[in-house]
Scaffold this active site. Structure first.
Site, PDB file in Angstrom:
ATOM      1  N   CYS A 145     -14.926  62.474   3.702  1.00  0.00           N
ATOM      2  CA  CYS A 145     -14.733  63.049   5.034  1.00  0.00           C
ATOM      3  C   CYS A 145     -15.980  62.829   5.897  1.00  0.00           C
ATOM      4  O   CYS A 145     -16.959  63.561   5.785  1.00  0.00           O
ATOM      5  CB  CYS A 145     -14.414  64.537   4.931  1.00  0.00           C
ATOM      6  N   CYS A 148     -16.812  65.739   8.197  1.00  0.00           N
ATOM      7  CA  CYS A 148     -17.474  66.862   7.519  1.00  0.00           C
ATOM      8  C   CYS A 148     -18.943  66.538   7.228  1.00  0.00           C
ATOM      9  O   CYS A 148     -19.818  67.376   7.399  1.00  0.00           O
ATOM     10  CB  CYS A 148     -16.817  67.184   6.179  1.00  0.00           C
ATOM     11  N   ASP A 149     -19.205  65.344   6.732  1.00  0.00           N
ATOM     12  CA  ASP A 149     -20.518  65.056   6.149  1.00  0.00           C
ATOM     13  C   ASP A 149     -21.361  64.044   6.925  1.00  0.00           C
ATOM     14  O   ASP A 149     -22.565  63.943   6.690  1.00  0.00           O
ATOM     15  CB  ASP A 149     -20.336  64.499   4.721  1.00  0.00           C
TER      16      ASP A 149
END
Ligand code: NAP
Length: 323
Positions: A145, A148-149
């Site tokens: 992701c 997300c990261d």
């Protein structure tokens, strides 16, 4: 005869716990079936995909970030504070053909419920390489992701790669071009599956570069990723590519196989189909929330919002039953 539960929530990611918090505060005494640990052949991973996420920086209310497991532990604590009950079970099959609904656990027990909220999530597909999984679990620079990261300091101004040729891969690659020195898009064919608009964006980017006809055969690095070993799908030739981050975007699989034969409507990709602007499935009394019913947004915060909606819909349904 087992007690008939008001509402059983299947799954314990952001959607499941948020549904539990709302249902518990409405005095429904919800029961959450949290799944069983990954070491067993679990349908649902307790805590969901956030258990594989190191730092969550985009969930509002956490200005300094929080780890995925810590966040899920706090969600659980908050749900328990209002009387949520928990069972460490997987639900392996459901019978929604008559009331009360019957849910069968992996231990062969039957749970009876007036209403059910399905929040079993979806699992990112991985390539299946040993070092890929090791570095994904340890936060060593392999992720499924980018949203997300990708903005983490470790990835800033570094060479990164995305694997895949669909809309997700190109969207993730496009997002990463804002932070990375270079973003390679590793694709197994010589044309992308993604929409033309997404392709145009990647081709126009100064620091994105497609690598055609390549598959990753190994991920290199001890504690953190240092590169990947690639194989050309046409010539069979192997080469090494230096990287500090690898984002695998080769699709997701919603956790819906345990719903086979229940009559719950799924779309072509096996996600639960919801009625517009609600959490209602085609079966009254069965609701769904989070990634199991959302192939597009797939964020912790959007899943939590859907969990809230599902609990409110379930509460409304139950109060109409008792009128
Ligand atoms: P997808 O469309 O199924 O694409 C998966 C990609 O991964 C494909 O290019 C596929 O290659 C590749 N792939 C699959 N298994 C692989 C493997 N083992 N090794 C290497 N490559 C592999 O999945 P998605 O991109 O997640 O999209 C899912 C759905 O959501 C699609 O309908 C998509 O349009 C939609 N979506 C829309 C948006 C948007 O509109 N903004 C954003 C994200 C997703 P092949 O092409 O060779 O099969």
């Amino acid at each position: 005869m087992a007690e008939i539960e008001n509402v059983v929530i299947i799954g314990s990611g952001p959607a499941g716990w948020t549904a539990a918090i709302y249902a518990a505060r409405a005095d429904l005494r919800p029961l959450v079936c949290i799944g069983v640990p990954k070491s067993s052949p679990a349908i649902v991973l307790p805590g969901g995909q956030l258990m594989l996420t190191t730092e969550v920086e985009n969930y509002p209310g956490f200005p300094d970030g929080i780890t995925g497991p810590d966040m899920m532990a706090d969600f659980q604590k908050q749900a328990e504070r209002f009387g949520t009950r928990i069972r460490g079970n997987d639900i392996v099959s459901c019978d929604f053909s008559e009331k009360p609904f019957k849910l069968e656990t992996n231990k062969g027990e039957t749970i009876l419920a007036k209403a059910v909220i399905i929040a079993t999530g979806a699992t990112a597909n991985w390539m299946g390489l040993e070092n890929e999984m090791r570095l994904a679990r340890s936060g060593g620079g392999v992720s499924a992701c980018a949203v997300c990261d990708g903005a983490l300091p470790a990835f800033r101004d570094q060479p990164l790669a995305v694997v895949g040729g669909g809309d997700s891969a190109l969207e993730e690659a496009s997002y990463l071009t804002k932070f990375a020195s270079k973003v390679y898009v590793i694709h197994r064919r010589d044309e992308f599956r993604a929409s033309k608009a997404m392709q145009k964006r990647i081709f126009a980017s100064a620091n994105a570069e497609p690598l055609w006809n390549k598959v990753v055969v190994d991920v290199l690095g001890d504690d953190v990723i240092t590169g990947v070993l690639l194989k050309d799908t046409v010539t069979g030739e192997e080469s090494t590519l230096d990287l500090r981050g690898l984002f695998v975007a080769i699709g997701h699989t919603p956790t819906t196989e345990f719903l086979d034969g229940t009559g719950i409507e799924l779309d072509d990709a096996k996600y639960i189909q919801l009625k517009t602007r609600s959490s209602k499935t085609n079966i009254p009394g069965v609701f769904a929330a989070g990634d199991v019913a959302d192939s597009v947004y797939r964020q912790a915060v959007s899943a939590a919002g859907m969990g809230c909606i599902a609990a409110l819909d379930a509460e409304h349904y139950l109060s109409a039953l008792s009128d």
